[in-house]
Each structure stands twice: as C-alpha cells, then as structure tokens.
Design an enzyme around this catalytic site. Structure first.
Site, mmCIF file in Angstrom:
data_model
loop_
_atom_site.group_PDB
_atom_site.id
_atom_site.type_symbol
_atom_site.label_atom_id
_atom_site.label_comp_id
_atom_site.label_asym_id
_atom_site.label_seq_id
_atom_site.Cartn_x
_atom_site.Cartn_y
_atom_site.Cartn_z
ATOM 1 N N ALA A 85 0.782 -1.217 0.047
ATOM 2 C CA ALA A 85 0.123 -0.112 -0.012
ATOM 3 C C ALA A 85 0.753 1.416 -0.193
ATOM 4 O O ALA A 85 0.211 2.502 -0.444
ATOM 5 C CB ALA A 85 -0.820 -0.011 1.083
ATOM 6 N N LYS A 95 -3.082 4.707 -3.959
ATOM 7 C CA LYS A 95 -4.237 4.237 -4.177
ATOM 8 C C LYS A 95 -4.981 3.831 -3.057
ATOM 9 O O LYS A 95 -6.187 3.873 -3.081
ATOM 10 C CB LYS A 95 -3.647 2.906 -4.927
ATOM 11 C CG LYS A 95 -2.914 3.393 -6.000
ATOM 12 C CD LYS A 95 -1.988 2.441 -6.884
ATOM 13 C CE LYS A 95 -1.108 2.531 -7.621
ATOM 14 N NZ LYS A 95 0.251 3.305 -7.466
ATOM 15 N N CYS A 138 4.385 -0.197 -12.311
ATOM 16 C CA CYS A 138 4.853 1.030 -12.898
ATOM 17 C C CYS A 138 6.058 0.650 -14.047
ATOM 18 O O CYS A 138 6.957 1.527 -13.807
ATOM 19 C CB CYS A 138 5.082 1.994 -11.979
ATOM 20 S SG CYS A 138 6.311 1.665 -10.606
ATOM 21 N N PRO A 171 3.057 4.541 -1.044
ATOM 22 C CA PRO A 171 2.989 5.573 -0.068
ATOM 23 C C PRO A 171 1.409 5.894 0.298
ATOM 24 O O PRO A 171 1.199 6.817 1.098
ATOM 25 C CB PRO A 171 3.630 6.586 -0.501
ATOM 26 C CG PRO A 171 3.448 6.362 -2.056
ATOM 27 C CD PRO A 171 3.269 5.218 -2.333
#
Lengths: 158, 324
Positions: free
Chosen positions: B125, B130, B249, B127
């Site tokens: 989770a 989301k 990413c 930083p």
C-alpha cells in the site's frame, strides 16, 4: 513494538463523549473508538466486525486502525486536525476564528499571541477550514500542528 | 514541457525499449518525452472537499486547473508553472484536500472501481496514493486493509492515510507473501484486491531519472518471481466473484505479461481475465517477448506508455476469481 488495539467499551465510550461534549459540544462519533498506547485515540468507521479484528491482530501485526482523532491529557482531549475536520459540524464550543494573517502564522506552527476569553483546549478555524486544536492561556494560544503539516516559514532564511 | 539534464540510459535498457516500441516515430516520441518532467497532477480528496470547492481555492491562489478525465472530476492538472515542491507545501495539501498523484498511478483504482461497503485489500500500500483513492471511492465505508512490509514506508503510509482522513482503513505490516495465508485462516475474504506490485520502475523515469542508473536486468528477474508469489497468494484471499488488479509501473514484459502467463497456468480455470475501460489511450498486453510465447489472454491487459497521454508508464490487468 506493535501496539495492541482495544476498542472502547460502552462505559469508556460514554465517558469520552461526555468529555467531548463538555469541551466542544460534540455529541456523537461517526465510528468506533480505539486507544493505541497510553494516550492516542483513533476513530475507525470501517465495517469489519470487532471480533474479526481482534482475531486478526493475533496473527497479523496491526499498526493502526482508523485515523488519529485525539490525544488524552488527564481527562481532557486535544483533537487532531482530522478530528476537528471530521467533527466540524458538531463543534459548537471553544472555537477561535482566525483572520488570514493569523491562519498563516498558525499553519507555520507558531503560537498565536492573542487574548481570548478562553482557557484550555480550543478549536482553531479559518473560514470553513478546521485547523486543529490549540491551548489558550491568558495572552496566547499554543500550537500543536505537527511538523509534517506545517506551512514553510517564509521568515526563516535558508 | 520542461526538459532537464538526465543520466544516460544503459545500452541494454535502450535496446529493450526499442524492441518494445517498434515504430520509429513512436520510439522517438517515447525517448523525447522521457527527458521531460511529468505534468503536475493531483487528485481531489473527496472525503474532505468537493472538486468544485477545491478548484475555487486553488484558483484563488492563481493556479490554472484543468480536469483531463470527463467522468473523474476529482482528477486535476495544475497548468500553471509551479516552484519546485510548491504542490506539496500549499495549505490545501497540508489540510488533506488533495493528494499529489501522477495520472497513470490513478489507473489501477479506476480499473478496480471499489464500491461502498466492500472489503478491500491493498497488498503493497505505501505510500498510500491508491489506498486513499480507494477510500474516497468507497466514501469512507466498508473496510480497507492497507498492508506494507517496510517499516520506513509504513510511516509515510500512516501519515498519508491520516492526512486524507481515511477512516475505513486498517494498517498492517506483514510480508505480502504470507499475509493472505493468515486471512484464509481467519475466514476473511475480500471483494477487491489490489496487487500494485514492487517493480523495476521503468515507467517512472520522468519523475525519477535516477531509475536509469539503478536499472539492471537482475532486478527484473528477481521482481518477476516476487510478483508472481504476491499475486498467487493474494488470489487465495479473494472471494469467489471477487476482482483483483495486478499492476506495475514498469514496461518490462518479464514483470507484466510473463507474470500473468505464469499465474494463469498455475490458477487454471479458477481465474478469468477481465476486460475493462480506462480514460486514457492504452495498448494491449504483448503475447511474445525474447522467444517466449505467452497465454493469448494477456492482450486484455493494458500498457500505458508516456508518449500516448503525457503521463508516466504503467501496466494494469484485471481478473476475477470464478472458482474456490
């Protein structure tokens, strides 16, 4: 060390709410209250059942539940910035409204040199924005804005 | 677009990207945009303020705001020139009225679309971009378990959850590989799970040009194994009918389509690959790379290249559990 999560029982909840009512006029909380450590109070509005959370913390280290709402000081409570925002519509007592210049000073983490007719914890507000809690004494309001939430102090040279 | 001095990419990275982006003009556009900083994008924290109110406050400070995605008014771009760090130092940011979040990083939650009263797991989770986006989508109802194994990153996550007023979150610290076994023991099953996996970060070059320096193929191989384990384990904590996102990413196929190919083989007929829409131009997942052929269903995954939408790079895929 992983903190132990304990939800307030109905007696603790009642005492907490009575004190919040006394200090700020707050009469209800939108969630369940837990205490983490000796003095930090958290508010959790999730729907996961309490017994599941209790069982969960035996297997999975839970660091926090909900968000930091208030800090306890010998039966008095100091609301966090989020605490003042979440309970904004219920706060009717001990509110200090700032002007724009005072708001900047406050958000930089400085105490406010101002006389009020109040003593003890006061909610700080600028227009519709709730800016946390201060502590009023005769000629000033002490500031508790955490460093990570402060505006950059434009008066300090690099 | 602001250009700046950035390190030279390693030759193998250049070779791989040129193999991925086959058309010459497209390739040029990729390398050109990679030299520039990403747009200043923010997400209005609708837990605390409406997009209209936030825009009024930001415009009052002289910022020009645009809303690039029609159906997502909370997503905003600051079109005005800002000083370095200015976005994170405004009073509106300090009060939690917005979250500084790159546009492509908002896509996994757009794809997953968490709803009110659902039970949601954000496996990696920190930083918290989301997690807080999901909390806002769920209107602070239901429950989000936000897990992070790294202690340092956990404190950043805690600060962000607090700043955004995410009241429906439980913050846990456990290795994602073993966490879901515990949920099974506890009889906790999730409606939605996000596996935004740790990765080599090839897509973040515009905001972190140092990725060019730290990039190496060993990381890609190591990440690929970790990513597969994280996904397969978390799948076990999903309800039948529940939905799960696998995102990274990075552009590396070994961390994207190849991971999917392996877990599709492992999970067999228990998993379904889902179609989904995103508010940006995307490209389908690739079905072969370096002499390997992948399960054809990987085409339903979406690749996001920086040159297509003026964002960073991302990879998003969505699945449903159809059998226990």
């Amino acid at each position: 060390m992983i903190p132990t999560i304990n939800f307030f029982n109905s007696k603790e909840n009642k005492a907490f709410l009575e004190q919040l009512k006394e200090q700020f006029g707050i009469t209800k909380l939108p969630g369940r209250v837990t205490k983490i450590g000796k003095e930090k109070i958290f508010l959790f509005a999730g729907n996961l059942e309490e017994d599941k959370i209790m069982k969960m913390q035996k297997l999975i280290p839970i660091e926090r539940i909900g968000i930091y709402l208030a800090k306890e000081f010998e039966r008095e409570y100091r609301l966090s910035i989020e605490g003042t925002q979440i309970l904004k519509d219920q706060i009717t007592k001990n509110v200090i409204e700032l002007n724009e210049e005072q708001k900047e000073t406050w958000m930089m983490g400085h105490e406010l040199l101002m006389k009020t007719d109040k003593k003890g914890f006061v909610i700080i507000k600028y227009k519709e924005d709730m800016l946390g809690t201060g502590k009023a004494s005769e000629e000033k309001i002490a500031n508790f804005i955490p460093k990570s939430r402060r505006l950059k102090d434009k008066t300090i040279e690099k | 677009m602001k250009q700046r001095r950035i390190p030279d990419p390693k030759p193998l990275f250049v070779e791989r990207m040129n193999k991925l982006i086959t058309e010459e003009k497209d390739r040029e556009a990729y390398w050109e945009i990679s030299k520039t900083e990403p747009q200043n994008s923010i997400r209005c924290n609708t837990i605390k303020i409406s997009p209209e109110e936030l825009i009024a406050k930001l415009e009052a400070r002289g910022w020009k705001i645009s809303q690039p995605w029609k159906n997502y008014p909370e997503v905003m771009i600051i079109e005005s020139e800002l000083k370095p760090g200015e976005l994170g130092r405004s009073i509106e940011h300090l009060l939690g009225y917005y979250y500084v979040q790159e546009l492509s990083s908002m896509l996994p939650i757009v794809a997953l679309a968490p709803k009110e009263n659902e039970l949601f797991l954000d496996l990696c989770a920190a930083p918290g971009s989301k997690t807080t986006q999901a909390a806002a989508k769920m209107k602070n109802t239901g429950t989000i378990i936000a897990n992070e194994v790294s202690l340092g990153r956990l404190s950043i996550l805690a600060i962000n959850l607090e700043r955004c007023g995410a009241l429906n979150t439980i913050l846990s610290r456990k290795d994602g590989r073993s966490l879901c076994k515990n949920f099974k023991e506890l009889g906790i099953e999730f409606d939605k799970i996000l596996v935004d996996a740790p990765c080599s970060g090839e897509g973040t070059i515009r905001s972190s040009p140092q990725t060019y320096i730290i990039w190496n193929p060993r990381t890609i191989r190591a990440m690929s194994i970790l990513q597969e384990t994280l996904f397969v384990n978390s799948f076990e904590a999903l309800k039948v009918g529940g939905e799960i996102i696998y995102s990274t990413c990075t552009h590396a196929p070994e961390e994207n389509e190849e991971v999917i190919d392996r877990f599709l083989k492992k999970l067999g007929n228990r998993i379904e690959v889902m179609d989904f829409e995103l508010p940006v131009r995307t490209r389908p997942g690739i079905t072969s790379w370096e002499n390997k052929e992948y399960d054809k269903r990987v085409v339903k995954a979406k690749r996001v290249y920086p040159q297509d939408n003026d964002t960073e790079g991302f990879f998003v895929s969505k699945f449903r559990k159809v059998k226990p």
